[in-house]
Design an enzyme around this catalytic site. Structure first.
Site, PDB file in Angstrom:
ATOM      1  N   GLU A  44       0.820  -1.209   0.000  1.00  0.00           N
ATOM      2  CA  GLU A  44       0.000   0.000   0.000  1.00  0.00           C
ATOM      3  C   GLU A  44       0.857   1.263   0.000  1.00  0.00           C
ATOM      4  O   GLU A  44       0.521   2.251  -0.654  1.00  0.00           O
ATOM      5  CB  GLU A  44      -0.944  -0.003   1.212  1.00  0.00           C
ATOM      6  CG  GLU A  44      -2.052  -1.045   1.133  1.00  0.00           C
ATOM      7  CD  GLU A  44      -2.983  -0.839  -0.053  1.00  0.00           C
ATOM      8  OE1 GLU A  44      -3.077   0.305  -0.548  1.00  0.00           O
ATOM      9  OE2 GLU A  44      -3.609  -1.812  -0.488  1.00  0.00           O
ATOM     10  N   TYR A  89      -6.081   6.046   5.108  1.00  0.00           N
ATOM     11  CA  TYR A  89      -6.305   5.088   4.029  1.00  0.00           C
ATOM     12  C   TYR A  89      -5.481   3.818   4.231  1.00  0.00           C
ATOM     13  O   TYR A  89      -5.998   2.707   4.132  1.00  0.00           O
ATOM     14  CB  TYR A  89      -5.971   5.693   2.661  1.00  0.00           C
ATOM     15  CG  TYR A  89      -5.837   4.603   1.633  1.00  0.00           C
ATOM     16  CD1 TYR A  89      -6.968   3.991   1.090  1.00  0.00           C
ATOM     17  CD2 TYR A  89      -4.582   4.097   1.279  1.00  0.00           C
ATOM     18  CE1 TYR A  89      -6.848   2.932   0.206  1.00  0.00           C
ATOM     19  CE2 TYR A  89      -4.459   3.042   0.393  1.00  0.00           C
ATOM     20  CZ  TYR A  89      -5.598   2.464  -0.129  1.00  0.00           C
ATOM     21  OH  TYR A  89      -5.488   1.394  -0.984  1.00  0.00           O
ATOM     22  N   ASP A 143      -9.796   5.155  -1.495  1.00  0.00           N
ATOM     23  CA  ASP A 143      -8.749   5.735  -2.321  1.00  0.00           C
ATOM     24  C   ASP A 143      -9.391   6.489  -3.477  1.00  0.00           C
ATOM     25  O   ASP A 143     -10.628   6.599  -3.566  1.00  0.00           O
ATOM     26  CB  ASP A 143      -7.765   4.663  -2.797  1.00  0.00           C
ATOM     27  CG  ASP A 143      -8.319   3.822  -3.949  1.00  0.00           C
ATOM     28  OD1 ASP A 143      -9.555   3.787  -4.133  1.00  0.00           O
ATOM     29  OD2 ASP A 143      -7.509   3.198  -4.660  1.00  0.00           O
TER      30      ASP A 143
END
Length: 312
Positions: A59, A142, A160
């Protein structure tokens, strides 16, 4: 309004919200979940043997960087530093060299700082809650939500750019979401997300994939979309967005100058003098000096005698 009337109004509002949630589930969530298994990309951080640390690394690497560039670096990174403890002991220069040309190398420094914090405060095991993850260096809302959903299969609202765009179009009738996440978007997403952990985690992955592969910013493939028939944006005639897609300029920018300097230092076996940096960016001495000063301030470059090198 007396208490009994207020209670009646509240009950009717609750019923209306439940009905709306059921409609959204039937028209959006269920079709996208059905579409996903046949469309999902085979990515290593989705494999059954993935680790929470591997998910977190993916990520961080995927922020503003395409999957095709990330995958080989991710594989090499996890081979070398498969756990937070392994990365926590790595010299900074090695970390920056391994990051290579992914861009935004401060992300590499943040990953290393995160690994050290995990070792120091969590015994080397990545925490499992959003709050604990967000307390780690460089981990925002996030990324914390993504780890909870994708690594642990629990409900977390993973928002996102791709997901925001899908929800803006299908539910809001907008070509693109606002430039920055709003409270209204957050509230809408929370209402859409399934309550069940397993279904919520699957939805997080599926709706993100829809945005990445089909509901793209510039050329959406509406004919291939499983929810085109119920999309509010399509129903409105696909009006142009009120905000333009964000583009990242590169040629001639300070970012490009910084990248050229970092490339020289990554390849060098010792300190690099001013001459090598000038050769790396000969176009503009003032811009070169500004880029170098920024790299020094960010901890990505260190002075080494009369020259410069990667920090150790």
């Amino acid at each position: 309004m007396v208490a009994g009337e207020r209670a009646g109004v509240d009950a009717r509002l609750a019923e209306a919200r439940l009905a709306e949630a059921g409609l959204v589930d039937a028209r959006l969530v269920a079709p996208v979940l059905a579409w996903y298994p046949g469309a999902a990309r085979d990515l290593p951080w989705r494999a059954s043997d993935r680790t929470p640390w591997g998910v977190l690394v993916s990520e961080v690497m995927l922020q503003q960087t395409p999957v095709a560039r990330v995958e080989p670096v991710w594989r090499a990174w996890l081979d070398r530093w498969p756990t937070p403890a392994a990365l926590a002991e790595a010299p900074t220069a090695d970390v920056l060299r391994a990051w290579g040309t992914l861009g935004y190398p401060r992300r590499a420094l943040r990953l290393a700082a995160c690994a050290r914090a995990v070792v120091e405060h969590h015994g080397g095991a990545l925490p499992t809650t959003e709050a604990e993850l967000r307390a780690l260096p460089g981990i925002g809302a996030y990324t914390a939500a993504a780890v909870v959903a994708f690594a642990h299969g629990r409900r977390a609202v993973v928002l996102d750019t791709n997901v925001r765009r899908v929800l803006a179009r299908t539910l809001g009738g907008q070509g693109l979401p606002p430039a920055h996440l709003t409270r209204g978007e957050q509230s809408r997403a929370d209402a859409v997300w399934p309550a069940d952990d397993a279904r919520a985690a699957a939805w997080s992955q599926a709706v993100m994939e829809l945005g990445a592969l089909v509901c793209t910013a510039r050329a959406p493939r509406c004919a291939a979309c499983p929810v085109a028939s119920s999309c509010a944006w399509r129903a409105a005639g696909s009006p142009p967005p009120t905000t333009a897609p964000r583009t990242q300029a590169w040629t001639g920018t300070d970012r490009q100058a910084r990248g050229r300097i970092m490339a020289v230092l990554r390849d060098a076996v010792g300190p690099v003098g001013e001459g090598a940096l000038t050769a790396a960016w000969p176009h503009d001495a003032e811009q070169r000096a500004r880029a170098l000063a920024g790299l020094l301030a960010d901890g990505l470059v260190a002075r080494a005698g009369d020259g410069y090198g990667l920090p150790e």
